[in-house]
Design a protein around this motif. Structure first.
Motif, PDB file in Angstrom:
ATOM      1  N   ALA A   8       0.830  -1.202   0.000  1.00 33.73           N
ATOM      2  CA  ALA A   8       0.000   0.000   0.000  1.00 33.73           C
ATOM      3  C   ALA A   8       0.867   1.256   0.000  1.00 33.73           C
ATOM      4  N   ILE A   9       1.912   1.255   0.827  1.00 33.93           N
ATOM      5  CA  ILE A   9       2.812   2.421   0.874  1.00 33.93           C
ATOM      6  C   ILE A   9       3.539   2.584  -0.462  1.00 33.93           C
ATOM      7  N   LEU A  10       3.988   1.456  -1.043  1.00 32.58           N
ATOM      8  CA  LEU A  10       4.669   1.524  -2.334  1.00 32.58           C
ATOM      9  C   LEU A  10       3.767   2.132  -3.404  1.00 32.58           C
ATOM     10  N   TYR A  11       2.517   1.725  -3.405  1.00 38.67           N
ATOM     11  CA  TYR A  11       1.599   2.226  -4.426  1.00 38.67           C
ATOM     12  C   TYR A  11       1.365   3.732  -4.270  1.00 38.67           C
ATOM     13  N   PHE A  12       1.081   4.169  -3.059  1.00 38.62           N
ATOM     14  CA  PHE A  12       0.781   5.591  -2.851  1.00 38.62           C
ATOM     15  C   PHE A  12       2.021   6.471  -3.017  1.00 38.62           C
ATOM     16  N   LYS A  13       3.206   5.914  -2.761  1.00 34.08           N
ATOM     17  CA  LYS A  13       4.428   6.695  -2.923  1.00 34.08           C
ATOM     18  C   LYS A  13       4.835   6.824  -4.390  1.00 34.08           C
ATOM     19  N   THR A  14       4.421   5.850  -5.218  1.00 36.12           N
ATOM     20  CA  THR A  14       4.879   5.833  -6.611  1.00 36.12           C
ATOM     21  C   THR A  14       3.763   6.080  -7.623  1.00 36.12           C
ATOM     22  N   LYS A  15       2.535   6.323  -7.163  1.00 33.00           N
ATOM     23  CA  LYS A  15       1.427   6.454  -8.122  1.00 33.00           C
ATOM     24  C   LYS A  15       1.544   7.698  -8.994  1.00 33.00           C
ATOM     25  N   HIS A  16       2.300   8.712  -8.544  1.00 35.94           N
ATOM     26  CA  HIS A  16       2.469   9.929  -9.336  1.00 35.94           C
ATOM     27  C   HIS A  16       3.725   9.890 -10.205  1.00 35.94           C
ATOM     28  N   SER A  17       4.451   8.793 -10.170  1.00 34.25           N
ATOM     29  CA  SER A  17       5.691   8.710 -10.952  1.00 34.25           C
ATOM     30  C   SER A  17       5.452   8.295 -12.395  1.00 34.25           C
ATOM     31  N   GLY A  18       4.238   7.826 -12.719  1.00 39.03           N
ATOM     32  CA  GLY A  18       3.908   7.453 -14.088  1.00 39.03           C
ATOM     33  C   GLY A  18       4.092   5.981 -14.409  1.00 39.03           C
ATOM     34  N   ILE A  19       4.626   5.180 -13.472  1.00 40.82           N
ATOM     35  CA  ILE A  19       4.872   3.772 -13.778  1.00 40.82           C
ATOM     36  C   ILE A  19       3.590   2.944 -13.767  1.00 40.82           C
ATOM     37  N   TRP A  20       2.488   3.498 -13.246  1.00 39.78           N
ATOM     38  CA  TRP A  20       1.228   2.761 -13.198  1.00 39.78           C
ATOM     39  C   TRP A  20       0.251   3.190 -14.293  1.00 39.78           C
ATOM     40  N   GLU A  21       0.682   4.072 -15.200  1.00 39.87           N
ATOM     41  CA  GLU A  21      -0.248   4.592 -16.196  1.00 39.87           C
ATOM     42  C   GLU A  21      -0.727   3.503 -17.155  1.00 39.87           C
ATOM     43  N   SER A  22       0.177   2.648 -17.577  1.00 39.23           N
ATOM     44  CA  SER A  22      -0.179   1.572 -18.508  1.00 39.23           C
ATOM     45  C   SER A  22      -0.393   0.281 -17.735  1.00 39.23           C
ATOM     46  N   ILE A  23      -1.484  -0.400 -18.072  1.00 36.31           N
ATOM     47  CA  ILE A  23      -1.768  -1.666 -17.381  1.00 36.31           C
ATOM     48  C   ILE A  23      -0.785  -2.750 -17.786  1.00 36.31           C
ATOM     49  N   CYS A  24      -0.114  -2.555 -18.935  1.00 38.76           N
ATOM     50  CA  CYS A  24       0.854  -3.536 -19.415  1.00 38.76           C
ATOM     51  C   CYS A  24       2.292  -3.148 -19.075  1.00 38.76           C
ATOM     52  N   SER A  25       2.482  -2.109 -18.273  1.00 38.76           N
ATOM     53  CA  SER A  25       3.832  -1.713 -17.903  1.00 38.76           C
ATOM     54  C   SER A  25       4.471  -2.778 -17.025  1.00 38.76           C
ATOM     55  N   ARG A  26       5.799  -2.754 -17.000  1.00 37.43           N
ATOM     56  CA  ARG A  26       6.515  -3.772 -16.233  1.00 37.43           C
ATOM     57  C   ARG A  26       6.175  -3.687 -14.749  1.00 37.43           C
ATOM     58  N   ALA A  27       6.004  -2.477 -14.240  1.00 37.64           N
ATOM     59  CA  ALA A  27       5.673  -2.313 -12.820  1.00 37.64           C
ATOM     60  C   ALA A  27       4.299  -2.905 -12.518  1.00 37.64           C
ATOM     61  N   SER A  28       3.317  -2.648 -13.395  1.00 36.87           N
ATOM     62  CA  SER A  28       1.967  -3.157 -13.166  1.00 36.87           C
ATOM     63  C   SER A  28       1.936  -4.678 -13.239  1.00 36.87           C
ATOM     64  N   VAL A  29       2.604  -5.232 -14.261  1.00 36.66           N
ATOM     65  CA  VAL A  29       2.614  -6.690 -14.408  1.00 36.66           C
ATOM     66  C   VAL A  29       3.334  -7.348 -13.240  1.00 36.66           C
ATOM     67  N   THR A  30       4.456  -6.766 -12.828  1.00 39.44           N
ATOM     68  CA  THR A  30       5.192  -7.315 -11.681  1.00 39.44           C
ATOM     69  C   THR A  30       4.357  -7.246 -10.413  1.00 39.44           C
ATOM     70  N   PHE A  31       3.664  -6.131 -10.229  1.00 40.90           N
ATOM     71  CA  PHE A  31       2.809  -5.980  -9.052  1.00 40.90           C
ATOM     72  C   PHE A  31       1.707  -7.041  -9.035  1.00 40.90           C
ATOM     73  N   VAL A  32       1.088  -7.272 -10.188  1.00 38.71           N
ATOM     74  CA  VAL A  32       0.033  -8.287 -10.273  1.00 38.71           C
ATOM     75  C   VAL A  32       0.593  -9.676 -10.003  1.00 38.71           C
ATOM     76  N   MET A  33       1.763  -9.984 -10.559  1.00 43.67           N
ATOM     77  CA  MET A  33       2.370 -11.299 -10.336  1.00 43.67           C
ATOM     78  C   MET A  33       2.722 -11.509  -8.875  1.00 43.67           C
ATOM     79  N   HIS A  34       3.310 -10.494  -8.256  1.00 46.78           N
ATOM     80  CA  HIS A  34       3.664 -10.601  -6.837  1.00 46.78           C
ATOM     81  C   HIS A  34       2.414 -10.881  -5.998  1.00 46.78           C
TER      82      HIS A  34
END
Length: 352
Positions: A242-268
């Motif tokens: 939860a902290i990771l998401y709120f700290k990084t949500k404005h960095s742009g890595i969550w904009e695309s659902i197919c981004s590496r960060a989003s896919v890694t987050f879903v896999m984890h």
């Protein structure tokens, strides 16, 4: 090996057993005789003899795990650069714990399906090794999440916080906790004589888990302490993500659902969900069973499904969804496969 209490159970009358089962459905405090009769009834029913089908999942998962886990471990420990990184050391420790658990649980399930009786001491040792291996994987999963948390939020201080020597000490500490946590419980149960001989003779993890809340006060105490530890682990993981998401949500890595960060987050989260959901399901099932919401036989079949399918799945999913996603590991595996293919197709030397 037959225990005297179990031998007397096998000579019990079926009518008495059915009366005892009614008693189970009306009371949550069972004496040892009632418990033994119910276990014997479960093992003698036709549906109980069909439990061999639950052996398919552990065997398939063990074969898949033996094929992939040692390969990834070889890559991690044979490459100096890889084995010096914290994330890979923790990954290797988690894979090793999962492989040990797969081996011992499949052995336990096979012995139980074949109706082979173990001595009491051997059963206790097998259950202890299973508990150590499972706790090792569980605690390492929490350590992996904390490692990700530190790497993302403190990238400049990451090497100083988790250098390789400190990571090795943390891994040793994880194994010490994995041994001490179930070791204390087993010591308490052994000294208070809370192990029921016939339950140990059966040595079935699903049966033991189903009957946990029907045991003595010492067994119930261990059950609730285990529940608290698991809830704490879940809380740590949830708070970190939860902290990771709120700290990084404005960095742009969550904009695309197919981004590496989003896919890694879903896999984890998928892997961690499969790690913790079976445990919560077992606790709920045990609670419903002891409070007369479901019958004993139904509870055992639910435990068989959870232990032999849901609990085993993350052990095989982890190396595929998590381990192979690392670029260094996947590149090393591809190079090994490529070299092997070149070796197979290389022409033979001309005759002299």
């Amino acid at each position: 090996m037959d225990f005297p209490g179990c031998a007397s159970v096998r000579r019990a009358n079926r009518t008495v057993i059915h009366l005892r089962e009614k008693e189970f459905n009306s009371s949550s405090n069972l004496d040892d005789t009632t418990l033994l009769l119910l276990l014997e009834e479960w093992s003698l029913t036709p549906s109980g003899t069909n439990t061999k089908m639950f052996l398919i999942s552990p065997i398939v998962c063990l074969v898949a795990g033996v094929l992939i886990i040692p390969t990834i471990l070889f890559v991690i420990f044979s490459r100096f650069k890889i084995r010096q990184e914290t994330r890979y050391m923790l990954l290797g420790n988690a894979l090793l714990s999962d492989l040990i658990y797969l081996l011992f649980y499949t052995l336990s399930a096979a012995l139980n399906a074949a109706r082979l009786r173990l001595p009491k001491e051997a059963c206790v040792l097998l259950l202890f090794l299973l508990a150590v291996a499972y706790c090792g994987g569980l605690f390492t999963a929490v350590a992996i999440v904390l490692d990700t948390y530190i790497a993302v939020l403190f990238p400049l201080r990451y090497i100083a916080i988790l250098p390789p020597p400190r990571t090795k000490k943390i891994i040793v500490l994880l194994w010490m906790c994995s041994g001490a946590f179930p070791g204390i419980f087993f010591l308490v149960l052994w000294t208070t004589h809370s192990f029921v001989p016939c339950v140990l003779e059966t040595c079935s993890v699903p049966v033991i888990l189903t009957l946990t809340l029907n045991g003595t006060n010492a067994v119930k105490l261990c059950f609730w302490l285990s529940t608290i530890v698991i809830i704490l682990c879940l809380s740590v993981i949830f708070c970190c993500y939860a902290i990771l998401y709120f700290k990084t949500k404005h960095s742009g890595i969550w904009e695309s659902i197919c981004s590496r960060a989003s896919v890694t987050f879903v896999m984890h989260n998928t892997v961690l969900f499969f790690y913790f959901f079976p445990l919560l399901a077992l606790f709920v099932e045990s609670f419903l069973c002891v409070n007369v919401f479901i019958r004993l036989q139904t509870g055992i079949f639910v435990s068989l499904t959870v232990c032999n399918v849901l609990t085993i799945l993350p052990k095989v999913l982890f190396p595929f969804l998590y381990g192979l996603r690392y670029r260094e590991i996947s590149a090393s595996l591809k190079s090994i496969v490529r070299r092997r293919q070149l070796h197979l197709v290389s022409p033979a030397p001309p005759p002299s």
